[in-house]
Design a protein around this motif. Structure first.
Motif, PDB file in Angstrom:
ATOM      1  N   ARG A 294       4.027  21.218  48.020  1.00  0.00           N
ATOM      2  CA  ARG A 294       4.999  22.193  47.518  1.00  0.00           C
ATOM      3  C   ARG A 294       5.371  23.190  48.607  1.00  0.00           C
ATOM      4  O   ARG A 294       6.547  23.516  48.807  1.00  0.00           O
TER       5      ARG A 294
ATOM      6  N   ASN B  81       7.522  21.492  51.253  1.00  0.00           N
ATOM      7  CA  ASN B  81       8.889  21.288  50.777  1.00  0.00           C
ATOM      8  C   ASN B  81       9.677  22.595  50.790  1.00  0.00           C
ATOM      9  O   ASN B  81      10.852  22.627  51.163  1.00  0.00           O
TER      10      ASN B  81
ATOM     11  N   LYS C 286      10.544  23.375  54.340  1.00  0.00           N
ATOM     12  CA  LYS C 286      11.647  22.525  54.802  1.00  0.00           C
ATOM     13  C   LYS C 286      12.980  23.051  54.292  1.00  0.00           C
ATOM     14  O   LYS C 286      13.961  23.125  55.045  1.00  0.00           O
ATOM     15  N   SER C 287      13.024  23.431  53.009  1.00  0.00           N
ATOM     16  CA  SER C 287      14.265  23.951  52.433  1.00  0.00           C
ATOM     17  C   SER C 287      14.684  25.245  53.117  1.00  0.00           C
ATOM     18  O   SER C 287      15.863  25.450  53.421  1.00  0.00           O
TER      19      SER C 287
ATOM     20  N   PHE D 226      22.040  21.055  49.697  1.00  0.00           N
ATOM     21  CA  PHE D 226      20.827  20.291  49.416  1.00  0.00           C
ATOM     22  C   PHE D 226      19.605  21.208  49.386  1.00  0.00           C
ATOM     23  O   PHE D 226      18.749  21.100  48.503  1.00  0.00           O
ATOM     24  N   SER D 227      19.533  22.119  50.350  1.00  0.00           N
ATOM     25  CA  SER D 227      18.394  23.035  50.392  1.00  0.00           C
ATOM     26  C   SER D 227      18.414  23.975  49.191  1.00  0.00           C
ATOM     27  O   SER D 227      17.365  24.335  48.653  1.00  0.00           O
TER      28      SER D 227
ATOM     29  N   GLU E 186      17.105  21.966  46.157  1.00  0.00           N
ATOM     30  CA  GLU E 186      15.653  21.803  46.205  1.00  0.00           C
ATOM     31  C   GLU E 186      14.933  23.099  45.854  1.00  0.00           C
ATOM     32  O   GLU E 186      13.863  23.081  45.245  1.00  0.00           O
ATOM     33  N   ALA E 187      15.513  24.226  46.261  1.00  0.00           N
ATOM     34  CA  ALA E 187      14.888  25.523  45.987  1.00  0.00           C
ATOM     35  C   ALA E 187      15.293  26.071  44.622  1.00  0.00           C
ATOM     36  O   ALA E 187      14.912  27.189  44.273  1.00  0.00           O
ATOM     37  N   ASP E 188      16.064  25.284  43.869  1.00  0.00           N
ATOM     38  CA  ASP E 188      16.536  25.686  42.544  1.00  0.00           C
ATOM     39  C   ASP E 188      17.347  26.981  42.619  1.00  0.00           C
ATOM     40  O   ASP E 188      17.221  27.861  41.767  1.00  0.00           O
TER      41      ASP E 188
END
Length: 207
Positions: free
Chosen positions: A26, A29, A32-33, A90-91, A94-96
């Protein structure tokens, strides 16, 4: 009474290891985001400078060869900026943190920008880039201008990529509307190679 004792040491250790691995994944990820978001923002600044300076250079005295080089530079910068926007989205997903905007915009402005963006590539391949907008389509819309433009640009750019002769046509039709909203149908058609039945089944899948 019968008492059964079982050693849960290994099971507890396994659960702890699994929990630690999930937490590490987690965090990785999230890192990365954050990295993608930060780098996208950092790269967009010089890219916007290139996009801003290139039209100014085109307004100066340049010969045909120099004009061709500048047009190619502007096209490449626009394509790269589009990729950066996709990475940034995209980031956010992923991070909502993805949010949809709801603001008024002109459909004609979207289509003019699309024509300006892709006309050079179309001309380079000898293709016609056509637009067909029904007369009853509202000229002012309300929605997420950026997302709408991104989707339309990706579809049209993909059509140009896989079309070697003929044309790419973007058409807009009004399906229905009331006092609050309008529902449009936007099609991107090309005279390219098309898709096989097997390829159609792979649409919207990771590649």
């Amino acid at each position: 009474h019968i008492t059964v004792l079982a050693d849960q040491t290994d099971a507890i250790a396994y659960q702890r290891t699994l929990s630690d691995a999930l937490e590490s994944a987690r965090k990785a990820n999230a890192a990365k985001s954050d990295f993608l978001s930060h780098m996208s923002h950092e790269i967009r600044t010089p890219m916007n400078a290139i996009l801003g300076m290139t039209p100014l250079l085109l307004q100066t005295r340049v010969d045909d060869r120099q004009k061709h080089y500048l047009e190619s530079t502007r096209q490449a910068a626009r394509n790269l900026l589009g990729l950066l926007n996709d990475i940034l989205d995209f980031s956010k997903i992923e991070a909502d943190r993805m949010t949809m905007e709801n603001e008024p915009f002109l459909l004609s402005e979207i289509l003019e920008n699309l024509a300006d963006l892709l006309s050079f590539s179309a001309a380079g391949k000898g293709l016609e880039l056509l637009f067909d907008v029904a007369p009853d389509v509202p000229y002012m819309l309300v929605g997420d201008k950026l997302r709408f433009s991104q989707v339309l640009t990706n579809l049209a750019n993909n059509a140009l990529k896989f079309t070697s002769h003929g044309s790419v046509t973007v058409s807009v039709r009004l399906l229905d509307k009331d006092a609050q909203q309008a529902r449009l149908q936007v099609d991107v058609r090309d005279t390219g190679i098309g898709l096989t039945r097997e390829q159609t089944g792979l649409l919207f899948q990771p590649f």
